[in-house]
Scaffold this motif. Sequence first.
Motif, PDB file in Angstrom:
ATOM      1  N   LEU A  70      14.904 108.530 -23.396  1.00 45.81           N
ATOM      2  CA  LEU A  70      15.245 107.521 -22.398  1.00 45.81           C
ATOM      3  C   LEU A  70      16.024 108.135 -21.240  1.00 45.81           C
ATOM      4  N   GLY A  71      16.964 109.018 -21.555  1.00 49.45           N
ATOM      5  CA  GLY A  71      17.741 109.664 -20.505  1.00 49.45           C
ATOM      6  C   GLY A  71      16.899 110.571 -19.630  1.00 49.45           C
ATOM      7  N   LEU A  72      15.997 111.333 -20.239  1.00 54.39           N
ATOM      8  CA  LEU A  72      15.139 112.220 -19.460  1.00 54.39           C
ATOM      9  C   LEU A  72      14.134 111.420 -18.631  1.00 54.39           C
ATOM     10  N   ALA A  73      13.587 110.369 -19.218  1.00 51.33           N
ATOM     11  CA  ALA A  73      12.660 109.511 -18.478  1.00 51.33           C
ATOM     12  C   ALA A  73      13.359 108.885 -17.275  1.00 51.33           C
ATOM     13  N   ALA A  74      14.622 108.491 -17.451  1.00 52.19           N
ATOM     14  CA  ALA A  74      15.383 107.916 -16.346  1.00 52.19           C
ATOM     15  C   ALA A  74      15.535 108.917 -15.211  1.00 52.19           C
ATOM     16  N   ARG A  75      15.695 110.188 -15.571  1.00 54.77           N
ATOM     17  CA  ARG A  75      15.834 111.236 -14.551  1.00 54.77           C
ATOM     18  C   ARG A  75      14.558 111.359 -13.719  1.00 54.77           C
ATOM     19  N   PHE A  76      13.418 111.451 -14.384  1.00 57.74           N
ATOM     20  CA  PHE A  76      12.157 111.603 -13.665  1.00 57.74           C
ATOM     21  C   PHE A  76      11.802 110.346 -12.872  1.00 57.74           C
ATOM     22  N   CYS A  77      12.050 109.179 -13.462  1.00 61.68           N
ATOM     23  CA  CYS A  77      11.746 107.928 -12.761  1.00 61.68           C
ATOM     24  C   CYS A  77      12.620 107.763 -11.525  1.00 61.68           C
ATOM     25  N   SER A  78      13.881 108.133 -11.634  1.00 59.56           N
ATOM     26  CA  SER A  78      14.801 107.986 -10.503  1.00 59.56           C
ATOM     27  C   SER A  78      14.373 108.874  -9.338  1.00 59.56           C
ATOM     28  N   VAL A  79      14.031 110.128  -9.644  1.00 62.65           N
ATOM     29  CA  VAL A  79      13.592 111.050  -8.586  1.00 62.65           C
ATOM     30  C   VAL A  79      12.292 110.569  -7.954  1.00 62.65           C
ATOM     31  N   GLY A  80      11.312 110.206  -8.779  1.00 67.21           N
ATOM     32  CA  GLY A  80      10.024 109.788  -8.250  1.00 67.21           C
ATOM     33  C   GLY A  80      10.103 108.517  -7.429  1.00 67.21           C
ATOM     34  N   LEU A  81      10.710 107.470  -8.006  1.00 67.31           N
ATOM     35  CA  LEU A  81      10.799 106.196  -7.299  1.00 67.31           C
ATOM     36  C   LEU A  81      11.716 106.313  -6.086  1.00 67.31           C
ATOM     37  N   ARG A 123       0.169 107.620  -6.307  1.00 65.58           N
ATOM     38  CA  ARG A 123       0.754 108.947  -6.570  1.00 65.58           C
ATOM     39  C   ARG A 123       1.803 108.860  -7.682  1.00 65.58           C
ATOM     40  N   LEU A 124       2.606 107.820  -7.689  1.00 66.40           N
ATOM     41  CA  LEU A 124       3.569 107.652  -8.780  1.00 66.40           C
ATOM     42  C   LEU A 124       2.853 107.509 -10.126  1.00 66.40           C
ATOM     43  N   HIS A 125       1.766 106.770 -10.127  1.00 66.60           N
ATOM     44  CA  HIS A 125       1.007 106.591 -11.364  1.00 66.60           C
ATOM     45  C   HIS A 125       0.451 107.922 -11.847  1.00 66.60           C
ATOM     46  N   ARG A 126      -0.073 108.706 -10.939  1.00 67.71           N
ATOM     47  CA  ARG A 126      -0.699 109.981 -11.315  1.00 67.71           C
ATOM     48  C   ARG A 126       0.353 111.042 -11.668  1.00 67.71           C
ATOM     49  N   VAL A 127       1.339 111.213 -10.801  1.00 68.64           N
ATOM     50  CA  VAL A 127       2.312 112.294 -10.975  1.00 68.64           C
ATOM     51  C   VAL A 127       3.367 111.953 -12.018  1.00 68.64           C
ATOM     52  N   LEU A 128       3.910 110.738 -11.953  1.00 69.03           N
ATOM     53  CA  LEU A 128       5.011 110.360 -12.831  1.00 69.03           C
ATOM     54  C   LEU A 128       4.520 109.849 -14.187  1.00 69.03           C
ATOM     55  N   LEU A 129       3.690 108.810 -14.185  1.00 63.46           N
ATOM     56  CA  LEU A 129       3.283 108.192 -15.452  1.00 63.46           C
ATOM     57  C   LEU A 129       2.287 109.051 -16.227  1.00 63.46           C
ATOM     58  N   GLN A 130       1.220 109.472 -15.555  1.00 65.85           N
ATOM     59  CA  GLN A 130       0.196 110.254 -16.244  1.00 65.85           C
ATOM     60  C   GLN A 130       0.567 111.729 -16.356  1.00 65.85           C
ATOM     61  N   GLY A 131       1.536 112.173 -15.564  1.00 64.76           N
ATOM     62  CA  GLY A 131       1.933 113.566 -15.576  1.00 64.76           C
ATOM     63  C   GLY A 131       3.225 113.806 -16.321  1.00 64.76           C
ATOM     64  N   GLN A 132       4.338 113.679 -15.630  1.00 66.91           N
ATOM     65  CA  GLN A 132       5.638 114.037 -16.197  1.00 66.91           C
ATOM     66  C   GLN A 132       5.970 113.266 -17.467  1.00 66.91           C
ATOM     67  N   LEU A 133       5.829 111.954 -17.447  1.00 68.44           N
ATOM     68  CA  LEU A 133       6.231 111.157 -18.607  1.00 68.44           C
ATOM     69  C   LEU A 133       5.282 111.326 -19.791  1.00 68.44           C
ATOM     70  N   THR A 134       4.016 111.608 -19.524  1.00 63.36           N
ATOM     71  CA  THR A 134       3.079 111.872 -20.616  1.00 63.36           C
ATOM     72  C   THR A 134       3.417 113.191 -21.301  1.00 63.36           C
ATOM     73  N   LEU A 135       3.714 114.222 -20.516  1.00 65.03           N
ATOM     74  CA  LEU A 135       4.100 115.515 -21.083  1.00 65.03           C
ATOM     75  C   LEU A 135       5.411 115.403 -21.852  1.00 65.03           C
ATOM     76  N   LEU A 136       6.349 114.646 -21.301  1.00 70.78           N
ATOM     77  CA  LEU A 136       7.644 114.464 -21.961  1.00 70.78           C
ATOM     78  C   LEU A 136       7.483 113.740 -23.292  1.00 70.78           C
ATOM     79  N   ALA A 137       6.722 112.671 -23.304  1.00 72.96           N
ATOM     80  CA  ALA A 137       6.521 111.907 -24.535  1.00 72.96           C
ATOM     81  C   ALA A 137       5.846 112.764 -25.611  1.00 72.96           C
ATOM     82  N   ALA A 138       4.875 113.579 -25.221  1.00 71.89           N
ATOM     83  CA  ALA A 138       4.186 114.433 -26.181  1.00 71.89           C
ATOM     84  C   ALA A 138       5.146 115.443 -26.794  1.00 71.89           C
ATOM     85  N   ALA A 139       6.045 116.000 -25.979  1.00 73.58           N
ATOM     86  CA  ALA A 139       7.007 116.973 -26.493  1.00 73.58           C
ATOM     87  C   ALA A 139       8.005 116.318 -27.436  1.00 73.58           C
TER      88      ALA A 139
END
Length: 238
Positions: free
Chosen positions: A72-83, A132-148
């Motif tokens: 949750l904390g890491l997702a908040a970091r990526f979401c804050s920067v992207g949005l 771009r947010l959908h592609r870069v943030l949701l399908q990119g960063q957050l998908t990789l983070l969740a998998a890890a």
Amino acid sequence: MTAPDYRRLAAVGPYFALDAAASPAEAPPTGFRPLRELYAQGPDAPLAERVRVVARRLGTAELRVAASILHLGLAARFCSVGLGAAVLLGTVPALDPDRAHVHVPEQGPIDLWTPYEPAQPHRADDEQLADRLHRVLLQGQLTLLAAAVRAAVPLSGKLLDGNAASALAGALRMLDAHAAPGRARALVAELLRRPPLAGTGTLRTSGFRRNSCCLYYRVGPGAGVCGDCCFTSPPRRT
């Protein structure tokens, strides 16, 4: 049009800060590692070790609780920067895992660094930013983070999607208090309609209510539930 001035994001709060190279030749600061390493999988991967650290700090033996809170904390970091960049600068930083770098401090949000970005020919409109947010943030960063995270500790994918939606809504609250609330809300509402966040919760004028729980209440007696939790009070523990 000049390259994005990502320094402006730090004015919203530390979760929005993004360090950026001022020229193509500038290297990342000392101590930063490629972002790809954060997404590595396996028992000895950085995230797996970080889960164990968080569990010790929280005083919990449940690694899934620590993993969810870390996510949750890491997702908040990526979401804050992207949005934040989308709303305030009209762009979305790529944060390419093989070019962007990260530093994980002992306490507080992770530090992010992005290489130099050339000037954009025009400012993106809201539809382009949502795409771009959908592609870069949701399908990119957050998908990789969740998998890890799931490779380190088995967790429900729906729980992690709920964490991501909660993180996005948290970034919206900060931007509402800072600037351009209408644009931020429209972008978040659109992202919550798209997979993987569709069905994770409801965005109302009064705030966001998720359909899942991050498990924080299981940290210990008195932990309670979060403000956007699907529960109004902690469930009985078994």
